[in-house]
Structure formats: structure tokens, C-alpha cells
Design a protein around this motif. Structure first.
Motif, PDB file in Angstrom:
ATOM      1  N   UNK A 479       0.741  -1.177   0.032  1.00  0.00           N
ATOM      2  CA  UNK A 479       0.049  -0.098   0.030  1.00  0.00           C
ATOM      3  C   UNK A 479       0.690   1.290   0.075  1.00  0.00           C
ATOM      4  N   UNK A 480       0.229   2.410   0.171  1.00  0.00           N
ATOM      5  CA  UNK A 480       0.861   3.728   0.270  1.00  0.00           C
ATOM      6  C   UNK A 480       0.617   4.237   1.561  1.00  0.00           C
ATOM      7  N   UNK A 509      -4.416  -0.078  -0.279  1.00  0.00           N
ATOM      8  CA  UNK A 509      -4.692   0.389   0.978  1.00  0.00           C
ATOM      9  C   UNK A 509      -3.948   1.516   0.874  1.00  0.00           C
ATOM     10  N   UNK A 510      -4.442   2.535   1.363  1.00  0.00           N
ATOM     11  CA  UNK A 510      -3.617   3.944   1.459  1.00  0.00           C
ATOM     12  C   UNK A 510      -3.749   4.407   2.993  1.00  0.00           C
ATOM     13  N   UNK A 511      -2.792   4.695   3.530  1.00  0.00           N
ATOM     14  CA  UNK A 511      -2.813   5.139   5.041  1.00  0.00           C
ATOM     15  C   UNK A 511      -2.526   6.561   4.950  1.00  0.00           C
ATOM     16  N   UNK A 512      -3.037   7.380   5.484  1.00  0.00           N
ATOM     17  CA  UNK A 512      -2.898   8.729   5.836  1.00  0.00           C
ATOM     18  C   UNK A 512      -2.587   9.378   7.305  1.00  0.00           C
ATOM     19  N   UNK A 513      -1.334  10.032   7.529  1.00  0.00           N
ATOM     20  CA  UNK A 513      -1.277  10.366   8.651  1.00  0.00           C
ATOM     21  C   UNK A 513      -1.241  11.818   8.763  1.00  0.00           C
ATOM     22  N   UNK A 514      -2.047  12.371   9.280  1.00  0.00           N
ATOM     23  CA  UNK A 514      -2.434  13.859   9.314  1.00  0.00           C
ATOM     24  C   UNK A 514      -1.840  14.608  10.457  1.00  0.00           C
ATOM     25  N   UNK A 515      -1.065  15.280  10.203  1.00  0.00           N
ATOM     26  CA  UNK A 515      -0.081  15.982  11.076  1.00  0.00           C
ATOM     27  C   UNK A 515      -0.506  17.496  11.243  1.00  0.00           C
ATOM     28  N   UNK A 516      -0.592  18.095  12.564  1.00  0.00           N
ATOM     29  CA  UNK A 516      -0.836  19.287  12.718  1.00  0.00           C
ATOM     30  C   UNK A 516      -1.385  19.754  14.127  1.00  0.00           C
ATOM     31  N   UNK A 517      -1.437  20.826  14.447  1.00  0.00           N
ATOM     32  CA  UNK A 517      -1.902  21.341  15.908  1.00  0.00           C
ATOM     33  C   UNK A 517      -3.311  21.175  15.841  1.00  0.00           C
ATOM     34  N   UNK A 589       4.749  -4.419   9.434  1.00  0.00           N
ATOM     35  CA  UNK A 589       4.650  -4.683   7.959  1.00  0.00           C
ATOM     36  C   UNK A 589       5.833  -4.592   7.291  1.00  0.00           C
ATOM     37  N   UNK A 590       7.153  -4.553   7.959  1.00  0.00           N
ATOM     38  CA  UNK A 590       8.363  -4.653   7.234  1.00  0.00           C
ATOM     39  C   UNK A 590       9.345  -5.861   7.798  1.00  0.00           C
ATOM     40  N   UNK A 601      -0.332  -3.889   6.154  1.00  0.00           N
ATOM     41  CA  UNK A 601      -1.069  -2.853   6.519  1.00  0.00           C
ATOM     42  C   UNK A 601      -2.308  -3.178   6.332  1.00  0.00           C
ATOM     43  N   UNK A 602      -2.690  -4.187   5.386  1.00  0.00           N
ATOM     44  CA  UNK A 602      -4.115  -4.749   5.203  1.00  0.00           C
ATOM     45  C   UNK A 602      -4.524  -5.295   6.530  1.00  0.00           C
ATOM     46  N   UNK A 603      -3.625  -6.091   7.236  1.00  0.00           N
ATOM     47  CA  UNK A 603      -4.097  -6.832   8.284  1.00  0.00           C
ATOM     48  C   UNK A 603      -4.305  -5.930   9.387  1.00  0.00           C
ATOM     49  N   UNK A 604      -3.503  -4.892   9.557  1.00  0.00           N
ATOM     50  CA  UNK A 604      -3.727  -3.953  10.620  1.00  0.00           C
ATOM     51  C   UNK A 604      -5.176  -3.188  10.470  1.00  0.00           C
TER      52      UNK A 604
END
Length: 806
Positions: A479-480, A509-517, A589-590, A601-604
Motif C-alpha cells: 500500500x501507500x 490500501x492507502x494510510x494517511x497520517x494527518x499532522x498538525x496543531x 509490515x516490514x 498494512x491490510x492486516x492492521x
């Protein structure tokens, strides 16, 4: 005449001349005829669109091929003109020098030597030796009498050099790399694996290494010089010569160390191993030794460390498969390299001193391109748009091979100041339309990021240009992962990218980590905080809907343990804390499948999102000293250095068996009244990753962990085999755990889907509905409500009230 008869004749004539197949004059048509006409029109329209698409694709491909061919012709022409210019300038300088010598009455210059002849001044008659006598003298010195292709001058020079070496005089050799070391004969170049410790033995070993490397470089140069002219002028021929030149330049620092007899055993022993394997013609083993000596040993985004993420035979195989996050490559000198599989977008000036073309991919010809004068007689004048950002002391020490100094918040200016890996040139993409910290055109509004993406997407296909080359290199892609800010214009940029990725890779499968205040920092001005909340809400709506898993991460944790002393104003500290969490959460995943325990990532994703609609996860973690963990939980679980393992279970109805975490980077206090007073948090599913001897219970409570009819949350735990390493680029002072001198950390991370997500979404919705315009308020608020409702189904009952527990 009978009028009725005349009219009948005209009517009959009209019927005879009318076409029976003409359906346009029909007053009524069958439904089947209408459907057939519609299908025929649709097929014709689709065929026309397909033909137009193929024509556009053919025109585009033809234009690209023509442009590539023209660029190749222009490059060859520039190189040819540059070579002609250098030769013409050299001839003019020689002619000018001859005129000056003639005008001053000096003797003329000796004739120019032909290719292959040894350079140097003519040998005076009094120093010359007859060839027969010279051969006898060489034989007396146990030297080869004649070497193939050797002239009399070269033979005499070899004799003079040997005589000078016997006299122990400090001379400078004329090899590819001149050195003051006394080179040994070829029969004495054989090295042994054991490095001597006495002074004389080490000095002789240094002479052996210098002699062997000199011989190899000479043979390499001679072999390339005897190629056909057509091969020399070809692209492959020039690349081979550039590789030889690059290797020669890279070995100069090693020769300087050898001359000073000052080389650390940590470097000397691998070099001796490489030379010994090459002398025995075990070239594969020699290449493996070179890889162990030259390639960094840690996985991105951590950097180079002594942790064995990169291992090569005969070292024990690491549990982490570095090929998942790193791509192999070949440097200009022919050596193997590994660079991260990533694409990094940033604004102009945000990369600091990092160059797009780094030392791994900068050929010799590219570095000297500015020195070429081309067809003009004078040197070019270079005008730079902005002043080059100087390297930090940390990066300068890394490039020089020295121990880097310690970092602090005052010395870290950009993220590239503490980066320890090289990136492929295609991985670095600068958005030149905006400049970092620009007050006139700030990159802060969500719509600005979306408009920038749409503008660039119209000009060029970003997926084909930036992402597809990396995706096509993967044999089986999991995935990405997308890391982006969500409370500024980067949220709009990432939203545009994610929608484009869903069109291209619908089921990936696309995981996005959104960072910010997320508008929670009280030191930020109120207008800026409100703008951040508005940007975060728009990002939440699109990223939470399009991502397979969306994990919001705040730059300031809501739950702040006593052992965490982080400077919330330092991006370096914030990035370090986030790297600890996300690298530990996804390390499963690694892992290598051959060692067991790998969770993709798909298992998680399947663990935390059983319904397929709860895509937003709550991320938490705990950090501890691994030595302290081992003392607190002796014999309960195996050491963290074992192979990875996986356990699955389903807890009881009240989910009281779930682990508690110290650091919460998800929950934000928006000061909005909860819509579910008296209700406690309910967890639907959780995936955990532990690195260290954490005392975690695996009690199933008598329940089948795969029983989907149980009411408790599903939990899947991955035990990672390697602790989190603390590098010299990491601000270790932010963690005050155990003795305070730990070089590795034990990390326990968890990703959950729970009702706390719905509370946060509804809190954001209540704030943002008073801020956005009426034309977009309904769509935005309805989208957030739909996301929140997915966390209310299937569990809401009176048994979850705190009052019922009494």
C-alpha cells in the motif's frame, strides 16, 4: 375528372415512393427500436472517445519521443563543441607559448607525445643506460626485464624508481594516485586476514594495500585506454570511464590515511577482508564486504544507525526486510546504493542545504559542467537567484566521515539538517510557486493547496511523473503511506492527491497520517487557530472518506506523561516523537515473512476496521527503558530480540482488558459539550505493536478470538524483534526514562477505532459550522456527521453508562 379517384392515385404514388426503412417519418416507434438507437448512439460515442483518446496518447508519446531525441542530439552537440573548444584553446595556448619562447630566445618546446607514450622530460644522455645493460640490472633487482608494451624510457624510469625505493628515499610515485608510500612488488601484495598489531607489520600492510590499489587502478585505466574509438565515444563507454575516474577520486582520502599510517581498525579490517577476497578471486564475497562497509544500517525515516536493519552475509539475517522501504540503485562508480521509496514535496527554500543531485548520483561530468566554456572564448558568468544555504556542522561532519557534533534546537534550522540518508533525485520535488515563510503569499489556506494541485495536474500527470516509477519497481506492493499537514494548505494538496490516487488505484490500501496543531495551540493567534480548525475539518472530511486508514496526530500531545520533556515549539522534537510512534506502529509490515509474525498494512486495517466504514483511527503509545521493562517482567514474555510474533484475541464485553497508554496524540479539547453525557469510551477494534519486554496479558477470557459474534473489541498484537534505536540525530533528552542513558527504547503503540473518534468529529463539526460560508456549510457538516455516525452503530446501550457500573 373524378376528384376522389385523383386523390387515391396521388396517395398510392406517395406510398410507393416512400422508403419502408425510413423510421424518421414514423409517428410511433417501438421500445426496442428506441433502445437499439440509444445503444447504437452510445457505442458510436464511446468509439469516438476511444479513438480521440488513442490519438491524444499517440500524439503525446510521439512528441515525447521527438523531444527526447532532440535533447539527446543537443547534449551530444554540446559535448562535442565543448571538446573542440578545449582542444582549440589548448592549441592556442601552446602556440602562444611557442611564440613567447621564440621571442625570448628560449629553445622550442619538445614535440607533443603521442597517446600511450609516457609523459615527462627527455632523458639526458648521461643518465641513459643501454637497453642490454638495463635488462641485466633489472634482472639483478628481481624485477621483470621487460613488460608488455613498455618502451625504453618507461623501463628506465621503472629502474630509477626501484633504485630510489631501495635507498628508502621518500619519493612520490607517478601512479593513478601519487603517494609517498614505498610500493611493494606484485609478489608481495598478498595480504592476510589478521591485521597485525605491531608498527612494522601495520606499515607493511599499508604499503601492500596502496600497491594493490595502484595496480588495480592502472590496469583499469589501461584496459579502458585500449578500447576502440567507437566504444570510447559511446554513452556506455563514457559511463565506464566516469566510473573509473569516480573510483579513483573516492580512494584519494584512503591513500592519505595510508600515508599517515593512521587508519582505524573498524575500517582497516573490512578493507583487508575486501582485498583478500578479491586477491583470491572471490568477487561476490568482496562485494558483500564492500556493502557492509559502505551502506547505512537503519530503515527510513530513522536514518543510519548501528541497528542491523541492513545485513549481508555472513551476518545473521535481520528480521526487518529493508527492500520494503528502500529501493536498490547503482551509483556512477558502479557501487550498489539504497535510497528510500518516497516522494517528498516541499516549498521553495524548505529543503535547506539539501541538493536534488547528491553524492550518490552526481557523475564526474555533471560536477564539471560549469567549468566548460562551450563555444565562447570566455568563461560563463553564473547568476544565482537566491543565496545558497550553507550546510550545518552536523552534515559537514557526516560528509567528511567524522563524528558529528550534538544537535540542539538552536542549531536545527531545517529537517535536512539532521537527515542521515541520501534520496533519489526523483524523490525530491520542489513546489517553486510558493516560498517557505512567505508573508505575501502564505501557504496556509486549504483552497490554495487544492488549487495548486489542480493547476499542476492540468500541466502534467503527477502520478505518471512522480509516483508511477516507484510503484512499478515493487513486485508486490502492500500500500501507500501519506504524511501531510492538515491544518494548512498541505491539507488541500493531500486531498487532491488522494482523490487522484483513488481514481488510479481504487482498491489499494492507502494510510494517511494527518499532522498538525488542529487549532489547539493557545500560543497561536485566535484567527490562525480558527483557520486551522477550518482547514482540519475539510481535510478530515476528504481524507477520512478516501483513505483506507486516516490517523490524526497532533503536534502537542493531549496526554503528557512526566517522563516526556518536549519543546512544543521545536519541529525537531515534534518530528522525533511522531517518528517513534509511527515507525513502531508499522514495523510489523516490514518484518520478513520467513521469520514469522509479519502483519501487513491490510492486516492492521482489517483489525481496526471490521465494518469497512470506520476508517479514522485513534493513535496512542507508551515509551520505556527496555532494561527497566526486563526487570519488571522477568520471564513473562521472550526477549524483544527474538523473531516477531502475532497474537489475536477478542476481549470481554466491557473491554477492561485493553492496555492503557501514556501519550495520546489524537484527542483534542475543543471546549465543546459532549453529546453523550455519562457514556464512557467504547473500543471497536485495536491493533498493537510492542517493542520490548512489555508485560501484556494474552488472556482470551475463555472466548474464541475469531468469533465475530462476541461483543468485545477485536485485538491483534504484533511483537517487533528490534528495539527503537536512539541516534545522534535524535533528541534523546525528550525521554527521561529509566537511567536516562538508554541507547534504545521500548515502545508500545496502539491504533484503535472507538467512540472517542465520533466525539472529536462532532466537536469539530460544532465549531466549524459557525465559521464556513452558507454555500459549503451543509456539505461539510453532513459529511462530518456521516463519519461520526459510523462509530455509533451496533454498541449503544445503557450498559455503558457509568451509573450502571455502581
Amino acid at each position: 375528372m373524378d376528384f376522389a379517384k385523383l386523390m387515391s392515385a396521388h396517395i398510392k404514388k406517395g406510398k410507393d415512393t416512400a422508403s419502408p426503412s425510413d423510421s424518421k417519418d414514423k409517428k410511433y416507434l417501438k421500445r426496442s427500436e428506441v433502445e437499439a438507437q440509444r445503444q447504437a448512439a452510445y457505442v458510436a460515442e464511446q468509439e469516438a472517445e476511444e479513438r480521440a483518446r488513442r490519438e491524444r496518447s499517440d500524439r503525446k508519446r510521439k512528441a515525447e519521443e521527438e523531444e527526447a531525441e532532440k535533447e539527446s542530439e543537443r547534449r551530444e552537440k554540446r559535448m562535442r563543441l565543448a571538446e573542440e573548444s578545449r582542444q582549440r584553446r589548448k592549441d592556442e595556448e601552446e602556440a602562444e607559448e611557442r611564440r613567447q619562447r621564440k621571442r625570448l630566445g628560449l629553445p622550442d618546446l619538445p614535440p607533443k607525445q603521442k597517446e600511450g607514450e609516457d609523459e615527462g622530460t627527455p632523458i639526458p644522455d648521461e643518465e641513459d643506460i643501454k637497453d642490454e645493460d638495463l635488462v641485466a640490472k633489472l634482472r639483478a633487482l628481481d624485477e621483470p626485464a621487460r613488460v608488455f608494451g613498455e618502451t625504453h624510457k618507461q623501463r628506465l624510469k621503472r629502474y630509477k624508481k626501484r633504485v630510489g625505493a631501495d635507498s628508502l628515499a621518500a619519493i612520490m610515485t607517478d601512479g593513478p594516485i601519487p603517494t609517498t608510500l614505498q610500493l611493494v612488488p606484485e609478489k608481495d601484495m598478498k595480504v592476510v586476514l589478521k591485521v597485525p598489531q605491531d608498527k612494522e607489520g601495520r606499515e607493511f600492510l599499508f604499503r601492500q594495500l596502496a600497491s594493490y590499489f595502484t595496480m588495480v587502478l592502472k590496469e583499469w585505466d589501461t584496459t579502458l585506454a585500449h578500447r576502440d574509438p567507437e566504444v570510447k565515444e559511446s554513452y556506455q563507454g563514457k559511463q565506464a570511464y566516469a566510473a573509473m575516474v569516480q573510483a579513483r577520486e573516492n580512494m584519494r582520502p584512503l591513500f592519505k590515511k595510508l600515508e599517515k599510517f593512521d587508519l582505524l581498525d573498524s575500517i582497516l579490517e573490512p578493507v583487508v577482508e575486501i582485498v583478500h577476497a578479491a586477491q583470491e578471486r572471490r568477487y561476490v564475497d568482496a562485494n558483500d564486504g564492500y556493502l557492509r562497509l559502505s551502506i547505512g544500517k537503519a530503515a527510513w525515516p530513522i536514518g543510519v544507525t548501528m541497528e542491523a536493519y541492513f545485513t549481508y552475509p555472513p551476518e545473521p539475517q535481520s528480521a526487518v526486510d529493508h527492500d520494503i522501504l528502500f529501493r536498490p540503485g547503482i551509483a556512477p562508480d558502479g557501487s550498489d546504493t539504497f535510497t528510500p521509496r518516497t516522494v517528498i514535496y516541499d516549498l521553495k527554500g524548505a529543503f535547506g542545504s539539501m541538493r536534488k543531485i547528491n553524492a550518490l548520483y552526481e557523475a564526474e561530468d555533471d560536477r564539471s559542467i560549469l567549468d566548460q566554456t562551450g563555444v565562447w572564448p570566455s568563461k560563463p558568468i553564473i547568476q544565482r537567484a537566491t543565496q545558497t544555504i550553507p550546510q550545518s556542522a552536523y552534515q559537514e561532519h557526516l560528509d567528511a566521515g567524522l563524528n558529528p557534533p550534538s544537535l540542539s534546537t538552536s542549531t536545527v534550522r531545517y529537517w535536512s539538517d539532521y537527515s542521515r540518508v541520501y534520496y533519489h533525485p526523483k524523490s525530491i520535488v520542489q513546489l517553486s510557486e510558493f516560498e517557505v515563510n512567505d508573508q505575501l503569499m502564505p501557504f496556509e489556506n486549504w483552497e490554495v493547496g487544492m488549487e495548486l494541485f489542480e493547476k499542476l495536474e492540468r500541466e502534467v500527470d503527477l502520478v505518471d511523473r512522480d509516483l508511477r516509477p516507484f510503484v512499478e519497481e515493487c513486485d508486490g506492493i502492500q500500500g501507500l503511506q501519506i504524511f501531510t499537514g492538515v491544518d494548512d494548505a498541505w491539507g488541500g494538496w493531500a486531498s487532491g492527491w488522494l482523490e487522484r490516487l483513488r481514481d488510479e488505484y481504487g482498491k489499494m490500501s492507502i494510510w494517511t497520517w494527518g499532522l498538525g496543531n488542529h487549532g489547539a495551540n493557545t500560543k497561536t493567534p485566535r484567527e490562525r487557530r480558527l483557520q486551522q480548525v477550518q482547514n482540519s475539518s475539510r481535510s478530515l472530511q476528504i481524507l477520512g472518506e478516501q483513505s483506507s486508514v486516516y490517523i490524526p496526530m497532533s503536534n502537542s500531545p493531549a496526554k503528557y506523561p512526566g517522563y516526556l520533556s518536549m519543546d512544543a515549539t521545536s519541529s525537531w522534537h515534534i518530528a522525533a516523537l511522531q517518528a517513534v510512534g509511527l515507525e513502531s506502529m508499522t514495523i510489523s509490515s516490514r518484518l520478513r515473512t520467513s521469520l514469522g509474525g509479519r502483519g501487513t498494512l491490510q492486516d492492521l486495517e482489517n483489525t481496526i476496521n471490521s465494518t469497512g466504514k470506520r476508517r479514522i483511527g485513534k493513535f496512542e503509545m507508551s515509551v520505556a527503558d527496555p532494561d527497566v521493562l526486563s526487570q519488571n517482567a522477568p520471564g513473562e514474555i521472550a526477549s524483544a530480540e527474538k523473531a516477531g510474533s502475532t497474537t489475536s484475541r477478542r476481549t470481554s464485553d466491557d473491554d477492561s482488558q485493553l492496555s492503557n497508554f501514556d501519550i495520546d496524540v489524537f484527542t483534542r479539547d475543543y471546549r465543546v459539550t459532549s453529546r453523550r453525557p455519562g457514556k464512557k469510551e467504547h473500543t471497536f477494534g485495536r491493533a498493537e505493536s510492542s517493542r520490548g519486554d512489555w508485560a501484556l496479558s494474552d488472556d482470551y477470557g475463555g472466548r474464541d478470538p475469531h468469533d465475530r459474534f462476541e461483543n468485545g473489541p477485536a485485538v491483534q498484537r504484533f511483537t517487533a524483534p528490534i528495539l527503537f534505536p536512539l541516534l545522534d540525530s535524535f533528541p534523546a533528552s525528550i525521554f527521561d526514562v529509566g537511567s536516562g542513558h538508554a541507547t534504545k527504547l521500548g515502545v508500545h503503540a496502539g491504533l484503535s477505532t472507538s467512540t472517542a473518534v465520533a466525539d472529536q468529529i462532532r466537536a469539530v463539526e460544532q465549531v466549524v459550522k459557525r465559521m464556513v460560508g452558507i454555500e459549503e456549510r451543509e456539505a461539510l457538516c453532513n459529511g462530518l456527521q456521516v463519519l461520526a455516525e459510523e462509530y455509533d452503530e451496533g454498541w449503544d446501550s445503557g450498559t455503558d453508562s457509568d451509573d450502571d457500573d455502581e
